[in-house]
Each structure stands twice: as C-alpha cells, then as structure tokens.
Design an enzyme around this catalytic site. Structure first.
Site: not given
Length: 264
Positions: A67, A136, A138, A143
């Site tokens: 990313d 979380d 990811h 996400e």
C-alpha cells in the site's frame, strides 16, 4: 494456516527473515510482497544483516508493497516509499527498477490501481507476501468490511488506523492521510505463500480472532485461513489468547520442515 510461536519479538522477526532468505536463495528472481510498520522494521534489519554478513542477494528479485498513502509524494518523509528506501532498499543490492509501490499522487487513481494489478501479473504473481496485522484485524489497508475478493483499490482509513499510524506523523492522527491505495484481500490471497508476523500483547486478542475465529470481512486477516500456504509467526505476548497454543508448539517442535528453523 500454521502458527509458529517464538520466545520474543526479536527471535520472531529473525525467523521471518530466515524464511524469506531461504525462499530468496531458492529462487533469486522471487517476487516479494512487502509490508511496512514498526513490526516489519525488525525483519528488514535482519535481512540487511543477512545481506551484509552472508551475502544474501537481492539483485534480481522484484518487490511489490501492499500500500501507499494517497496525497503525499514518494519523497515525503512519511511515505511508504521513503520507509522502504530507509529500512531495506538503500541497504541491499536490490535494483531500484524492480521495486514497486502504488503511486498515491497519480492523477487517475483508478487507473493506477489497475496498472498496479497488471504489474503484479506481468511479474508472474507474488511468490511470498509479508504481512502484519492492524489493531482491527486488517491486512494491507483492507479495513473492516472489505470484500474478501477485492483487488488493488482506494480505501478510506478508519479512525483506529489513523490513531495506530499517528506516531509516524508526529503523533497527530489528524496529520495522517485519510485515504490510501492498497492491494485487495483477493490480491493478497493470490500470493503463492503468505507470511504474517505479529508481536506484542496489544495484538493478542485480534490475532486470536484472525487465526481461530470465523472468516469474516470484519477481520480481513481471517481470510488467510483460506490460503493453502500461510504461516503466522508470533511472539509469546501475541500468542497469549490462542486456544491451540499447545498444538502450535508441538507442530513447530516436531514437523521436519521446521527443523532448520528451530533455535533461530
């Protein structure tokens, strides 16, 4: 999915680096998928040591990062291009033209995402994908509620991700870009081998959900349970909530394929 428990975060990072090194020696033209973040810094430091001390050769491999932030140039101090240059690329003999990250400044971001997918395919696909896990659950910037067959695309970042990444932006979540280009979950699952590193007590609960919980888009790392060749290397702190901990220890201690890595 296999879980390997190392005594501490340093030995976990060294084990991951040794696995990468073995794959690279077996196939010097390996296509590596790379991740960023504080956890990966230890892996890259170990790889640099292997390059300098044992001649680990990066000269004909190719790399694709997961990313990049949208809206900051490659030479920005907080870009992932700068991160990779600092922690790995500038310290080993990888050819600059063989290192790839999405262009977060592209005028047509949709076209850039399609171009990145095409580059991966033209390289023959990713042979070994390095991964971390977000607070979380990811992977990449996929996400919660990301489609499990998603491809490289733009993604809005959640408040928890902004908070997690704030230390790289002077501790201010408001300074973190709100969007990024990320490989999709489907792109990651297309890799021939996935290798995830998770360390620290703060990741223990989400790791247990990703490894032993249901496969759900709310925890995109759980999709790795579908991958035919995925190893998850953790330290003792991150392993604290795993129900199968005794089984994971037995497998690592007894399976022949791990014999050369025991004692790393």
């Amino acid at each position: 999915m296999e879980v390997i428990i190392a005594p501490d975060r340093h030995k976990a990072a060294l084990l991951v680096a040794r696995i990468v090194a073995k794959e690279l020696r077996a196939d010097p033209r390996l296509v590596l998928g790379l991740a960023t973040g504080r956890t990966m810094e230890r892996v890259y430091a170990c790889l640099v040591d292997l390059h300098r001390g044992e001649g680990l050769d990066f000269s004909v491999c190719s790399t694709f990062n997961l990313d990049e932030y949208i809206g900051i140039p490659a030479d920005h101090p907080c870009s992932y291009r700068r991160y990779m240059d600092e922690h790995l690329f500038a310290q080993v003999n990888v050819a600059p033209g063989r290192t790839h990250l999405p262009d977060g400044m592209a005028p047509d971001l949709g076209a850039e995402c399609r171009r990145y997918e095409s580059l991966i395919q033209a390289a023959g696909g990713i042979g070994l994908q390095l991964l971390g896990i977000g607070s979380d659950g990811h992977i990449g910037f996929n996400e919660p509620l990301s489609a499990l067959r998603s491809r490289t695309r733009e993604k809005a970042l959640t408040p928890s991700t902004l908070e997690q990444n704030a230390p790289m932006f002077g501790g201010d979540p408001a300074a973190v870009p709100r969007r990024a280009i990320t490989m999709g979950v489907g792109t990651i699952l297309d890799s021939r081998r996935c290798l995830m590193l998770v360390t620290g007590e703060s990741k223990a609960a989400i790791l247990a959900k990703a490894v032993e919980g249901p496969i759900t888009s709310m925890v995109t790392a759980s999709a790795l349970q579908l991958h035919p060749r995925c190893q998850v290397v953790v330290d003792e702190e991150a392993a604290a909530h795993l129900q199968g901990i005794d089984y994971y220890r037995w497998i690592f201690a007894n399976e022949p394929e791990w014999a050369e890595f025991r004692g790393a």
